[in-house]
Design an enzyme around this catalytic site. Structure first.
Site, PDB file in Angstrom:
ATOM      1  N   TYR A  14       0.808  -1.224   0.000  1.00 39.66           N
ATOM      2  CA  TYR A  14       0.000   0.000   0.000  1.00 39.66           C
ATOM      3  C   TYR A  14       0.842   1.276   0.000  1.00 39.66           C
ATOM      4  CZ  TYR A  14      -3.701  -3.262   1.136  1.00 39.66           C
ATOM      5  OH  TYR A  14      -4.582  -4.314   1.110  1.00 39.66           O
ATOM      6  N   HIS A  19      -4.604   6.121  -1.349  1.00 39.10           N
ATOM      7  CA  HIS A  19      -5.238   6.030  -0.030  1.00 39.10           C
ATOM      8  C   HIS A  19      -4.246   6.322   1.098  1.00 39.10           C
ATOM      9  CE1 HIS A  19      -9.242   5.326   1.248  1.00 39.10           C
ATOM     10  NE2 HIS A  19      -9.183   4.059   1.543  1.00 39.10           N
ATOM     11  N   TYR A  64      -5.600  -0.687   9.338  1.00 41.83           N
ATOM     12  CA  TYR A  64      -6.186  -0.553   8.015  1.00 41.83           C
ATOM     13  C   TYR A  64      -7.220   0.563   8.075  1.00 41.83           C
ATOM     14  CZ  TYR A  64      -3.614  -4.614   6.535  1.00 41.83           C
ATOM     15  OH  TYR A  64      -2.590  -5.476   6.260  1.00 41.83           O
ATOM     16  N   ASN A  66     -10.308   1.264   7.219  1.00 46.08           N
ATOM     17  CA  ASN A  66     -11.699   1.162   7.662  1.00 46.08           C
ATOM     18  C   ASN A  66     -11.866   1.072   9.172  1.00 46.08           C
ATOM     19  OD1 ASN A  66     -12.088   1.131   4.927  1.00 46.08           O
ATOM     20  ND2 ASN A  66     -12.922  -0.928   4.835  1.00 46.08           N
ATOM     21  N   ASP A  91      -6.984  11.254   2.217  1.00 46.30           N
ATOM     22  CA  ASP A  91      -7.271  11.441   0.799  1.00 46.30           C
ATOM     23  C   ASP A  91      -8.732  11.791   0.576  1.00 46.30           C
ATOM     24  OD1 ASP A  91      -8.569   8.467  -0.228  1.00 46.30           O
ATOM     25  OD2 ASP A  91      -7.457   8.504   1.659  1.00 46.30           O
TER      26      ASP A  91
END
Length: 185
Positions: A14, A19, A64, A66, A91
């Protein structure tokens, strides 16, 4: 005490994705302020320093995106940080790539990291630096887009936005957030 939070996803796959602009801005602040991210607690990576006589915490939740609130809320409680003493960098699909917008409150606007923060903090009233990543124009899904990397053409704009985000947060350490908003919006 001030807490600056950069939202993103942990892991090599990532790094440098759309993101993860919040992580990128916190990394830049870590270098600029000489606050190493060398502590782990509450499923987050963070560092503590002192700027102009004030304690400053830089945080990258490792839950993460969420589940960001699951890291942020316990850390805020542990260090007794009030809602008005935080800034979160993340973002935003509704802002052109390379632009930033500062706000003191608002809804999640479809951003799951902010949705988690609002849920865990119990308020929408916290300072934000929204970094524009634009929307996909080629029929790509939102998930694939935000987890994708910036194009060669976008690199200069996004690096400028990350730098501006770091500068805005640095300015907030000694200036009221409303003044910082007026200067950077």
């Amino acid at each position: 005490m001030k807490l600056i939070i950069g939202l993103g996803n942990p892991g090599k796959q990532y790094e440098s994705t759309r993101h993860n602009v919040g992580f990128m801005a916190v990394d830049q602040l870590s270098d600029r302020l000489n606050i190493p991210l060398d502590r782990t607690k509450f499923n987050g990576l963070y560092g503590i320093g002192h700027i102009s006589g004030e304690k400053v915490i830089l945080l990258k939740p490792l839950t993460y995106m969420n589940l960001s609130g699951e890291c942020i809320h316990p850390l805020m409680e542990y260090y007794e940080v009030d809602d008005d003493e935080i800034v979160v960098i993340y973002d935003d699909l509704d802002i052109p790539t390379g632009k930033i917008r500062l706000r003191t409150k608002g809804s999640a606007g479809g951003h799951n990291g902010i949705k988690s923060m609002i849920h865990h903090l119990g308020t929408q009233q916290f300072n934000r630096v929204r970094v524009g990543i634009d929307r996909p124009s080629n029929g790509m899904t939102i998930t694939d887009y935000v987890l994708g990397r910036f194009t060669e053409e976008e690199q200069a704009d996004i690096q400028s936005a990350i730098k501006q985000s770091a500068e805005a947060c640095e300015k907030w350490l000694t200036t009221d957030f409303n003044q910082v908003m007026n200067e950077f919006n």
